[in-house]
Design an enzyme around this catalytic site. Structure first.
Site, PDB file in Angstrom:
ATOM      1  N   ASP A   1      15.081  13.736 -10.652  1.00  0.00           N
ATOM      2  CA  ASP A   1      14.480  12.465 -11.084  1.00  0.00           C
ATOM      3  C   ASP A   1      13.049  12.650 -11.566  1.00  0.00           C
ATOM      4  O   ASP A   1      12.250  13.297 -10.904  1.00  0.00           O
ATOM      5  CB  ASP A   1      14.439  11.481  -9.904  1.00  0.00           C
ATOM      6  CG  ASP A   1      15.823  11.008  -9.485  1.00  0.00           C
ATOM      7  OD1 ASP A   1      16.681  10.881 -10.363  1.00  0.00           O
ATOM      8  OD2 ASP A   1      16.025  10.774  -8.286  1.00  0.00           O
TER       9      ASP A   1
ATOM     10  N   HIS B   1      16.937  -5.151  -9.673  1.00  0.00           N
ATOM     11  CA  HIS B   1      15.908  -5.841  -8.902  1.00  0.00           C
ATOM     12  C   HIS B   1      16.336  -7.178  -8.339  1.00  0.00           C
ATOM     13  O   HIS B   1      15.615  -7.786  -7.571  1.00  0.00           O
ATOM     14  CB  HIS B   1      14.647  -6.026  -9.744  1.00  0.00           C
ATOM     15  CG  HIS B   1      13.820  -4.793  -9.733  1.00  0.00           C
ATOM     16  ND1 HIS B   1      13.746  -3.949 -10.812  1.00  0.00           N
ATOM     17  CD2 HIS B   1      13.088  -4.232  -8.750  1.00  0.00           C
ATOM     18  CE1 HIS B   1      12.974  -2.925 -10.488  1.00  0.00           C
ATOM     19  NE2 HIS B   1      12.566  -3.075  -9.254  1.00  0.00           N
TER      20      HIS B   1
ATOM     21  N   CYS C   1       0.849  -1.188   0.000  1.00  0.00           N
ATOM     22  CA  CYS C   1       0.000   0.000   0.000  1.00  0.00           C
ATOM     23  C   CYS C   1       0.882   1.235   0.000  1.00  0.00           C
ATOM     24  O   CYS C   1       2.005   1.194   0.483  1.00  0.00           O
ATOM     25  CB  CYS C   1      -0.866   0.021   1.251  1.00  0.00           C
ATOM     26  SG  CYS C   1      -1.938  -1.417   1.375  1.00  0.00           S
TER      27      CYS C   1
ATOM     28  N   GLU D   1       3.677   7.983 -16.505  1.00  0.00           N
ATOM     29  CA  GLU D   1       2.392   7.461 -16.023  1.00  0.00           C
ATOM     30  C   GLU D   1       1.319   8.522 -15.897  1.00  0.00           C
ATOM     31  O   GLU D   1       0.144   8.190 -15.738  1.00  0.00           O
ATOM     32  CB  GLU D   1       2.565   6.686 -14.726  1.00  0.00           C
ATOM     33  CG  GLU D   1       2.992   7.524 -13.557  1.00  0.00           C
ATOM     34  CD  GLU D   1       3.340   6.653 -12.360  1.00  0.00           C
ATOM     35  OE1 GLU D   1       4.269   5.849 -12.476  1.00  0.00           O
ATOM     36  OE2 GLU D   1       2.688   6.786 -11.332  1.00  0.00           O
TER      37      GLU D   1
END
Ligand code: GLN
Ligand code: ZN
Length: 763
Positions: free
Chosen positions: A603, A698, A520, A609
């Site tokens: 950044d 990752h 969340c 998005e």
């Protein structure tokens, strides 16, 4: 009588009890049966809440154990072959395996749900033979009825949207897949009809995007087939997040109701109804309460809109509802105790939105006077927010207006700046750097906790941060990096850190929203005029610079990323908010420069998005996003090198905009879409400094030197060696110390090999 409804309800619970249950189950602290009991209790509580608030059509099957797209795939037995599955109801071990990966099999890809920050699991169709493993909507419907006497409205993702969001098939196989899935949908719906279900909500948000004529035809086939097979079922074909693209075709589909978004697609949807009417035999789902924003609605304005709509659709054919699922807003604002009264008073999270839906429905059915008191209360609350001194800072508004009249420009164009900068910095061919953050070890997190709890004073904490900087400056020098960073040890979150220091922001205590799975986020609220108050990053950066002769890059989060990862005010445009942020951040850039920092990275990982769903709105968004970035960075000296960083998005169709940002250097993640990004540089030559990420951050795996050498050579085939930088894909804060150091050592070794190769004079 008009009815009230919502399109879905948050799963996480007011105290994130859902998240806690999931994580306890994953870690083995909960047995499966206990876990199932807990989730049922949470689910029933959410239904009770909606019942108590008087919602007529309460959604069921919107609840999930992780993600509703994954649920749909699991319902159809679409399980990637790498998981051990032998048919029947999908076991939780397989379900969570797909979502999170297991030691033997990688997780399925996840990606953003339309233009929201909710991520769904992408179904993998290849090799699957779809069957019904269980009728999930039916189970949910029965549960609500038996336990609470609720006549629920099952929610299902529609066939076209489901297919469009899936992967593992080629465009030419679309119809084959439809033929496989459609009978399953029909069986599910038939069982619902047999059970006596009144309304089913079938979500087809894909129709707010540009779909092909072929897909419009498919849509028709789908709903004609369904309606012929289950004519007795009332289907609400639900759209959201924007206006529908093919209005005439959509409203002509043989379904009982059409749900439209009158918040995010308001003007176009309304114009379409006015121009083309609405079929007299259909019900209109009026998505009027914003399922994505956090503000109270002006009930007065909303009622006026409803009244206007009754000119086209009889009021007993209206369903007053949220614009989309309430999944995208926090659960309730009631428990917030630290917000300014005028802010708290104007908030409406999911629970409060239920009231709004119920009130509007009451007014439609029994007249405006029946909610007179509430109408006034809401107007007063909104007035109070409007008059808040935080929203009325003339100094800021005037300064921002003054600087936004013209396109912000650096003093020299890049081609000339570049020479001045080379002269000043004397960097080697293929300079190496990192993206900003270094591992946030348990020790770092512990220190922050002690400080937050007051057990450490500011100086103790600051001294701890300085020690971390010392360690990492030394390490970076030893590793042989050219441009260093201070490591961001003082930051938890790249937006929160700045929000806490700028004016105009507020932070809730419980305003959590599901981002993916159990994860969340608690977005800050930009509710006032944004203003710079004091330097935010100068101290740590300056300290790091004092410890080395290498340049240290200052590190800021850009205006568009801060905005896209926050909830924002709605009385001014997003463009205006972006410029206010840009103006505030520009002051930080200037403060860094004054403190002797000559390289500053701003950044912008979230630029992509925020791109509007509607193609015709994209160019304008990109234009002001670029302008905000330039506004942030344009006042520095020629020698000051501006960097930016972007990651985990598809950039290949916005290279022009990235170039227009005019950053001296961009570091950009490449591992996710390797071929594609490099390919796009074949088509458009990029004329500014650029570092393509040479390894994926990752994984704890240390990449080998040759892997990175290959990456570098591939990139050099399409990029100018004189402008090429070498860096990892993204920040390293989630990694461990040893693997980070080793990976960076290998990266430097790969760089040395490349330098040796490419600096040889051509004979
Ligand atoms: N500077 C940030 C970091 O290194 C960038 C993070 C991001 O791109 N999301 O962590
Ligand atoms: Zn990144």
């Amino acid at each position: 009588m008009a009815k009230s409804s919502v399109l879905g309800y948050p799963r996480i619970g007011a105290d994130r009890e859902w998240k806690k249950a999931l994580e306890s189950f994953w870690s083995g602290k909960l047995e499966e049966s206990q876990f199932q009991d807990q989730l049922q209790e949470i689910r029933l509580n959410h239904l009770r809440k909606q019942q108590e608030k008087g919602i007529d059509l309460i959604p069921v099957n919107d609840f999930s154990y992780y993600d509703h797209v994954l649920d749909t795939a699991a319902m159809f037995g679409i399980i990637p072959k790498r998981f051990p599955y032998e048919g029947g109801v999908v076991p939780l071990s397989v379900y969570y395996g797909i979502a999170r990966g297991t030691k033997d099999a990688a997780a399925s890809e996840m990606t953003k749900w339309f233009n929201t920050n909710y991520h769904y699991i992408v179904p993998e169709l290849d090799g699957a033979v779809p069957v019904i493993t269980e009728n999930k909507p039916l189970i949910a419907y029965r549960e609500a009825k038996e336990k609470l006497g609720i006549e629920g409205k099952p929610v299902i993702i529609g066939p076209l949207t489901f297919l469009k969001l899936s992967k593992g098939y080629s465009a030419s196989e679309t119809d084959v897949w439809l033929e496989r899935l459609l009978p399953l949908y029909i069986q599910i719906l038939r069982e619902l009809a047999l059970e006596g279900v009144q309304w089913v909500q079938i979500d087809e948000p894909i129709v707010v995007t540009k779909i092909s004529a072929e897909d419009v035809r498919r849509l028709k086939t789908i709903y004609e087939t369904i309606s012929a097979a289950v004519p007795e079922l009332n289907i609400m074909l639900q759209t959201y997040f924007e206006s529908v693209e093919n209005y005439s075709e959509v409203i002509a589909l043989p379904v009982k109701g059409i749900g439209l978004d009158f918040v995010h697609g308001l003007s176009s949807n309304l114009a379409a109804i006015k121009q083309l009417g609405f079929p007299a035999d259909k019900v209109l789902g009026v998505g009027i309460i914003d399922g994505r924003g956090i503000w109270k609605a002006s009930l007065r304005d909303k009622l006026a809109l409803l009244e206007e709509l009754t000119g086209f659709v009889a009021s007993d054919r209206l369903i007053v509802q949220s614009s989309c699922s309430l999944l995208h807003v926090p659960v309730t604002s009631q428990n917030e105790s630290k917000l300014l009264p005028e802010l708290k008073g104007a908030l409406a999270f999911a629970v409060e939105k239920l009231d709004e839906v119920a009130l509007l429905t009451k007014a439609v059915n029994s007249g405006k006077t029946t909610i007179e008191n509430e109408l006034n209360e809401y107007e007063n609350a909104l007035q109070a927010l409007k008059q808040s001194s935080e929203r009325n800072r003339n100094d800021i508004q005037q300064a921002v207006a003054a600087i936004s009249v013209k396109q912000p420009e650096r003093h020299l164009p890049f081609s000339q700046r570049h020479l001045v900068q080379q002269d000043k910095w004397q960097l080697p061919l293929f300079p190496t750097t990192t993206i900003g953050s270094f591992p946030q070890s348990a020790e770092v997190r512990k220190a922050r906790q002690l400080w937050r709890k007051g057990e450490w004073n500011n100086e103790q904490y600051a001294s701890f941060i300085r020690d971390q900087i010392d360690i990492w400056v030394k390490l970076q020098e030893e590793i042989g990096l050219d441009v260093l960073v201070h490591g961001e040890f003082e930051r938890t979150d790249m937006v929160e850190f700045f929000g806490e220091k700028l004016a105009g922001f507020a932070f809730t205590q419980y305003g959590w929203v599901q981002s993916y799975g159990s994860r969340c986020v608690k977005p800050p609220i930009i509710f006032g005029d944004v203003a710079f108050e004091e330097a935010m990053t100068v101290e740590e950066t300056k300290y790091a610079q004092s410890k080395t002769n290498h340049p240290v890059k200052g590190m800021l989060t850009g205006p568009i990323t801060i905005m896209n990862w926050s909830f924002v005010r709605e009385d001014i445009t997003r463009e205006q908010i972006a410029y206010q942020l840009a103006y505030a951040l520009r002051q930080e850039v200037e403060a860094l420069e004054q403190a002797g920092i000559g390289m500053i990275q701003v950044d912008e990982p979230a630029v992509r998005e925020g791109l509007p769903l509607k193609e015709e709105e994209q160019a304008s968004y990109l234009a002001w996003a670029v302008k905000a970035f330039r506004m942030t960075t344009c006042t520095v000296q020629d020698t000051t090198q501006i960097h930016t960083h972007m990651c985990y998005c598809e950039f290949h169709d916005m290279i022009d905009s990235i170039e227009a940002m005019d950053a001296d250097v961009i570091s950009i993640e490449t591992s996710r879409s390797h071929g594609e990004l490099i390919h796009s540089f074949e088509l458009n030559t990029y004329k500014l400094g650029i570092g393509l990420g040479v390894y994926d951050i990752h994984s704890p795996r240390v990449p080998r030197v040759e892997e990175m050498t290959n990456m570098i050579e591939r990139a050099l085939r399409v990029l100018d060696p004189q402008l090429f930088w070498i860096n990892p894909d993204c920040g390293l804060k989630t990694r461990g110390l040893e693997e980070t150091v080793e990976s960076l050592r290998n990266m430097v070794e790969a760089t040395l090999i490349a330098r040796a190769k490419h600096s040889q004079p051509v004979s």
